[in-house]
Each structure stands twice: as C-alpha cells, then as structure tokens.
Design an enzyme around this catalytic site. Structure first.
Site, PDB file in Angstrom:
ATOM      1  N   GLY A   1      50.349  60.092 122.866  1.00  8.76           N
ATOM      2  CA  GLY A   1      50.306  61.181 121.887  1.00  8.76           C
ATOM      3  C   GLY A   1      51.304  60.951 120.769  1.00  8.76           C
ATOM      4  O   GLY A   1      52.063  59.971 120.786  1.00  8.76           O
TER       5      GLY A   1
ATOM      6  N   VAL B   1      54.146  62.472 119.815  1.00  4.92           N
ATOM      7  CA  VAL B   1      55.567  62.421 120.193  1.00  4.92           C
ATOM      8  C   VAL B   1      55.816  61.225 121.114  1.00  4.92           C
ATOM      9  O   VAL B   1      56.816  60.506 120.975  1.00  4.92           O
ATOM     10  CB  VAL B   1      56.016  63.723 120.893  1.00  4.92           C
TER      11      VAL B   1
ATOM     12  N   TYR C   1      46.809  78.777 125.039  1.00  2.00           N
ATOM     13  CA  TYR C   1      47.726  77.623 125.021  1.00  2.00           C
ATOM     14  C   TYR C   1      49.170  78.082 125.231  1.00  2.00           C
ATOM     15  O   TYR C   1      49.896  77.544 126.077  1.00  2.00           O
ATOM     16  CB  TYR C   1      47.581  76.881 123.680  1.00  2.00           C
TER      17      TYR C   1
ATOM     18  N   TRP D   1      55.283  72.861 115.509  1.00  4.29           N
ATOM     19  CA  TRP D   1      54.648  72.259 114.327  1.00  4.29           C
ATOM     20  C   TRP D   1      54.984  70.756 114.234  1.00  4.29           C
ATOM     21  O   TRP D   1      55.611  70.309 113.271  1.00  4.29           O
ATOM     22  CB  TRP D   1      55.107  72.967 113.056  1.00  4.29           C
TER      23      TRP D   1
HETATM   24  N1  LIG Z   1      51.703  69.173 118.329  1.00  2.00           N
HETATM   25  C1  LIG Z   1      52.431  70.258 118.142  1.00  2.00           C
HETATM   26  O1  LIG Z   1      52.419  70.864 117.046  1.00  2.00           O
HETATM   27  C2  LIG Z   1      53.320  70.795 119.246  1.00  2.00           C
HETATM   28  C3  LIG Z   1      54.076  71.949 119.010  1.00  2.00           C
HETATM   29  C4  LIG Z   1      54.896  72.442 120.021  1.00  2.00           C
HETATM   30  C5  LIG Z   1      54.952  71.773 121.243  1.00  2.00           C
HETATM   31  N2  LIG Z   1      54.201  70.676 121.450  1.00  2.00           N
HETATM   32  C6  LIG Z   1      54.277  70.010 122.758  1.00  2.00           C
HETATM   33  O2  LIG Z   1      54.819  68.714 122.579  1.00  2.00           O
HETATM   34  C7  LIG Z   1      54.285  67.812 123.553  1.00  2.00           C
HETATM   35  C8  LIG Z   1      53.751  66.575 122.852  1.00  2.00           C
HETATM   36  O3  LIG Z   1      52.747  66.988 121.920  1.00  2.00           O
HETATM   37  P1  LIG Z   1      51.983  65.964 120.975  1.00  2.00           P
HETATM   38  O4  LIG Z   1      51.951  66.571 119.621  1.00  2.00           O
HETATM   39  O5  LIG Z   1      52.495  64.580 121.151  1.00  2.00           O
HETATM   40  O6  LIG Z   1      50.528  66.106 121.590  1.00  2.00           O
HETATM   41  P2  LIG Z   1      49.328  65.074 121.618  1.00  2.00           P
HETATM   42  O7  LIG Z   1      49.405  64.117 120.497  1.00  2.00           O
HETATM   43  O8  LIG Z   1      48.104  65.905 121.811  1.00  2.00           O
HETATM   44  O9  LIG Z   1      49.631  64.278 122.959  1.00  2.00           O
HETATM   45  C9  LIG Z   1      49.444  64.845 124.226  1.00  2.00           C
HETATM   46  C10 LIG Z   1      49.054  63.726 125.151  1.00  2.00           C
HETATM   47  O10 LIG Z   1      48.835  64.270 126.456  1.00  2.00           O
HETATM   48  C11 LIG Z   1      47.740  63.567 127.022  1.00  2.00           C
HETATM   49  N3  LIG Z   1      47.113  64.319 128.098  1.00  2.00           N
HETATM   50  C12 LIG Z   1      46.280  65.392 127.994  1.00  2.00           C
HETATM   51  N4  LIG Z   1      45.865  65.753 129.210  1.00  2.00           N
HETATM   52  C13 LIG Z   1      46.449  64.909 130.108  1.00  2.00           C
HETATM   53  C14 LIG Z   1      46.407  64.766 131.514  1.00  2.00           C
HETATM   54  N5  LIG Z   1      45.665  65.590 132.275  1.00  2.00           N
HETATM   55  N6  LIG Z   1      47.146  63.786 132.091  1.00  2.00           N
HETATM   56  C15 LIG Z   1      47.883  62.951 131.346  1.00  2.00           C
HETATM   57  N7  LIG Z   1      47.957  63.002 130.001  1.00  2.00           N
HETATM   58  C16 LIG Z   1      47.245  63.995 129.394  1.00  2.00           C
HETATM   59  C17 LIG Z   1      46.795  63.350 125.869  1.00  2.00           C
HETATM   60  O11 LIG Z   1      45.933  62.301 126.169  1.00  2.00           O
HETATM   61  P3  LIG Z   1      44.434  62.259 125.533  1.00  2.00           P
HETATM   62  O12 LIG Z   1      44.652  62.010 124.080  1.00  2.00           O
HETATM   63  O13 LIG Z   1      43.780  61.141 126.255  1.00  2.00           O
HETATM   64  O14 LIG Z   1      43.841  63.606 125.804  1.00  2.00           O
HETATM   65  C18 LIG Z   1      47.768  63.026 124.724  1.00  2.00           C
HETATM   66  O15 LIG Z   1      48.013  61.631 124.624  1.00  2.00           O
HETATM   67  C19 LIG Z   1      53.244  68.620 124.329  1.00  2.00           C
HETATM   68  O16 LIG Z   1      53.819  69.094 125.513  1.00  2.00           O
HETATM   69  C20 LIG Z   1      52.927  69.797 123.418  1.00  2.00           C
HETATM   70  O17 LIG Z   1      52.492  70.930 124.134  1.00  2.00           O
HETATM   71  C21 LIG Z   1      53.394  70.147 120.485  1.00  2.00           C
END
Ligand SMILES: NC(=O)c1ccc[n+]([C@@H]2O[C@H](COP(=O)([O-])OP(=O)(O)OC[C@H]3O[C@@H](n4cnc5c(N)ncnc54)[C@H](OP(=O)(O)O)[C@@H]3O)[C@@H](O)[C@H]2O)c1
Length: 309
Positions: free
Chosen positions: A14, A16, A148, A170
């Site tokens: 992902g 991050v 969510y 964000w």
């Molecule tokens: N993005 C934001 O704005 C935001 C804001 C606040 C907090 N966060 C938190 O920050 C963290 C990182 O977010 P991010 O932006 O890097 O999100 P991201 O790009 O969506 O990455 C999340 C990753 O988790 C993987 N994943 C989903 N389901 C899974 C499973 N069952 N087992 C193993 N891996 C799984 C996804 O793989 P696939 O691609 O194969 O589905 C993806 O690579 C998360 O905990 C998110 O909730 C994000």
C-alpha cells in the site's frame, strides 16, 4: 555489534507500506525529505531487517496464517498497515471491512504478543465525528460516523495496552491512488476542479508518516499517538495550492460544499477531524507543514513520470 532490529510490515504494497519499507532500508522514498527524521537519527541501511508482507504473502483475516507467519518470522516489531481502506465501498461491505480492520488487527496483536514483538497499529481520524470544533487530541472520545471509521475504532479496541496506536489522516504518497494525483492530472490537462471547503483535516505525506513510524519502531511507546503533517487544511485549499505549483491561475479550483457533491458519497465524513499532533511533536519533532509535503509530492510525481516515459 548488535543485530538489526527485525521489523515485519503488513500492507507493504500500500502507499504507506511502500514508503515505510524504503525508509526502514535507509532510503528516501519519492516525495520524501532526506533531511527529516523526527528523532534526529538517520536510518542506516543495516539498522533494520525488514520483512514487508503484501496481502498475497499474508492475509491478515486468516488467523492461523497470522500465527504461523509470526512464529516463523520472529519479528522484534510489527507495523500493521494492512486495512480495508475503501471508505465508501465499506458502507455496502461492512462484514468484509470489519473482518480486516477489527478481526485482522486483533489476530495480529494477539500473535505479536505471543512471539514477544512490539505491535504498532495504524488507525484514522475517521474514528471521530468531527463535532468537537477544534483539533482532536489522543484522549478525545471517538464516535465514528462511517463503517470504515467504526471498524478502525474496533481495531484500536482489540489492541493490548502495550501496543502503539498511530492515528493518521488524509494520506497521500507518490505511489498509490490519491487525490493529489487527480488534482495534478487535471491541472496539467488544462481542466479545472471543484473541491469541498467545508471539511477540515490534516494531510499526511506517506513518506513523512513513514519517518515518524521509524521513530516509533525505535522507541516502542505504548498508547495512542496522532501523526500528520503540520497545519489543518481543506481539499479545496490543497487543490488550489497544487494548481499554483503547476502554474494554474485562481480559476483552477472552485470551492463547493459537501452537499453539492454529485453523486453524494456513500460514507459520511467528519466535518472537522484535524489531528492535534502536539504529543508526538513534543516527544520528537513536528512533521513538516503540509504545503512542503505537497510540493515534494508534485515535484517527485513529475520525476516518476519522466522515468516512465
Ligand atoms: N489512506 C488514508 O487516507 C488513510 C487515512 C487514515 C488512516 N489510514 C490507515 O493507514 C494504513 C495504511 O493505509 P494506506 O493508505 O497505505 O492504504 P492502502 O494503500 O489501501 O494499503 C492497504 C494495504 O492493505 C492491504 N490489505 C487489504 N486487505 C488485506 C488483508 N486481508 N490482508 C493483508 N493485506 C490486506 C491492501 O492490499 P490490496 O491492495 O491487495 O487490497 C493494501 O496493500 C491503513 O491502516 C489505513 O486504515 C489511511
């Protein structure tokens, strides 16, 4: 000589995760600031032994696989980034969202405890309802508005009191789908954009967040920490700033209200959920101001496109 700290990262594919794996390997990710590390100690390329796991490597909803993987890998620290992050889709897929964000986090925390690893879980500003009227501190009462947000709050509650919970918001990285790319693509194509100016939050560059996580991997504090770039903003303000960086005039971005969005998003988002990051900033250092972070992203995404052509 001491051995490297062994760090297991879930969600490593992902936005991050990609930046965190780079930072832990002593690299500066695209969009990153090579001169910034919150604790002032730069990461040497042999300080950490990094095991980055994608969903393909480990599905965190498979409790047996989680236990097996952690027993085999024997990490010192786990950074759990894997999550169901499709905020609007979650409204119609609550079970799947809770399975990853609540049960997956619980499995990871329990297995971390069993193998003696420190556990760092990532959560979100969407645990708040946005009605406070000022920036949220760590001990404010959560009250999520969306599936969510509720699933991430339940994930927090499944962690142990020894774990670290990092709330961020964000998130935008050079790698990964996010609003900065949408805005920049529109700016470069000559089109204009409309963005809401009645939702306030804190932006988090994935690269800066990754540097903060490297500090937390070293320090392993328990409890909740708010981590985001400095300064609150709105998506309209971000869009106007990206437009100005790409030499677009004031006509590029138009402010609209949430009620004007069409189609209306499925998930309700908090109106004001900016995170107060003073606890992290006073322990180490504040993250750079959001405008710096966005400027780096805009420059480095152009570099990435140059390479791709
Ligand atoms: N993005 C934001 O704005 C935001 C804001 C606040 C907090 N966060 C938190 O920050 C963290 C990182 O977010 P991010 O932006 O890097 O999100 P991201 O790009 O969506 O990455 C999340 C990753 O988790 C993987 N994943 C989903 N389901 C899974 C499973 N069952 N087992 C193993 N891996 C799984 C996804 O793989 P696939 O691609 O194969 O589905 C993806 O690579 C998360 O905990 C998110 O909730 C994000």
């Amino acid at each position: 000589m001491s051995r490297p700290t062994r760090v297991l990262v879930t969600g490593a594919g992902g936005q991050v995760g990609l930046d965190l794996v780079d930072v832990l390997r002593g690299l500066t990710p695209l969009g990153g600031d090579a001169t910034f590390q919150p604790d002032g100690r730069f990461v040497a390329n042999d300080e950490f032994e990094v095991l980055g796991l994608t969903r393909h490597d480990l599905d965190v909803t498979d409790r047996d696989a989680v236990t097996r993987s952690l027993r085999f890998a024997r990490p010192d620290v786990i950074v759990h980034l894997a999550a169901y992050t499709a905020v609007d889709r979650a409204e119609e897929n609550a079970a799947a969202c809770f399975e990853v964000n609540e049960q997956g986090t619980e499995s990871m925390s329990l297995a971390a405890s069993e193998v003696g690893a420190h556990f760092i879980a990532i959560s979100t500003d969407y645990v708040f309802d946005g009605t406070k009227g000022s920036a949220y501190v760590e001990y404010d009462e959560p009250h999520p508005l969306s599936v969510y947000g509720a699933s991430k709050r339940q994930g927090e509650l499944r962690c142990s009191s020894r774990d670290t919970i990092v709330r961020t918001s964000w998130v935008v990285g050079v790698r990964g789908k996010n609003v900065i790319h949408v805005i920049a693509d529109r700016a470069l194509s000559g089109a204009n954009v409309r963005f809401v100016d009645d939702q306030t939050g804190t932006l988090s560059a994935a690269s800066d967040l990754a540097r903060a996580l490297a500090t937390l991997v070293r320090e392993r504090p328990s409890g909740t920490w708010h981590v985001a770039n400095s300064g609150a903003t709105t998506w309209f303000e971000v869009a106007a700033y990206v437009g100005s960086l790409l030499n677009r005039g004031e006509e590029f971005a138009t402010p609209i209200s949430t009620s004007e969005l069409s189609p209306a998003p499925l998930a309700v988002r908090p109106q004001r959920s900016d995170l107060d990051t003073e606890k992290f900033a006073s322990s180490w250092a504040p993250l750079p101001v959001w405008r710096d972070a966005v400027a780096r992203l805009v420059v480095d995404r152009a570099r990435r496109e140059d390479v791709a052509r």
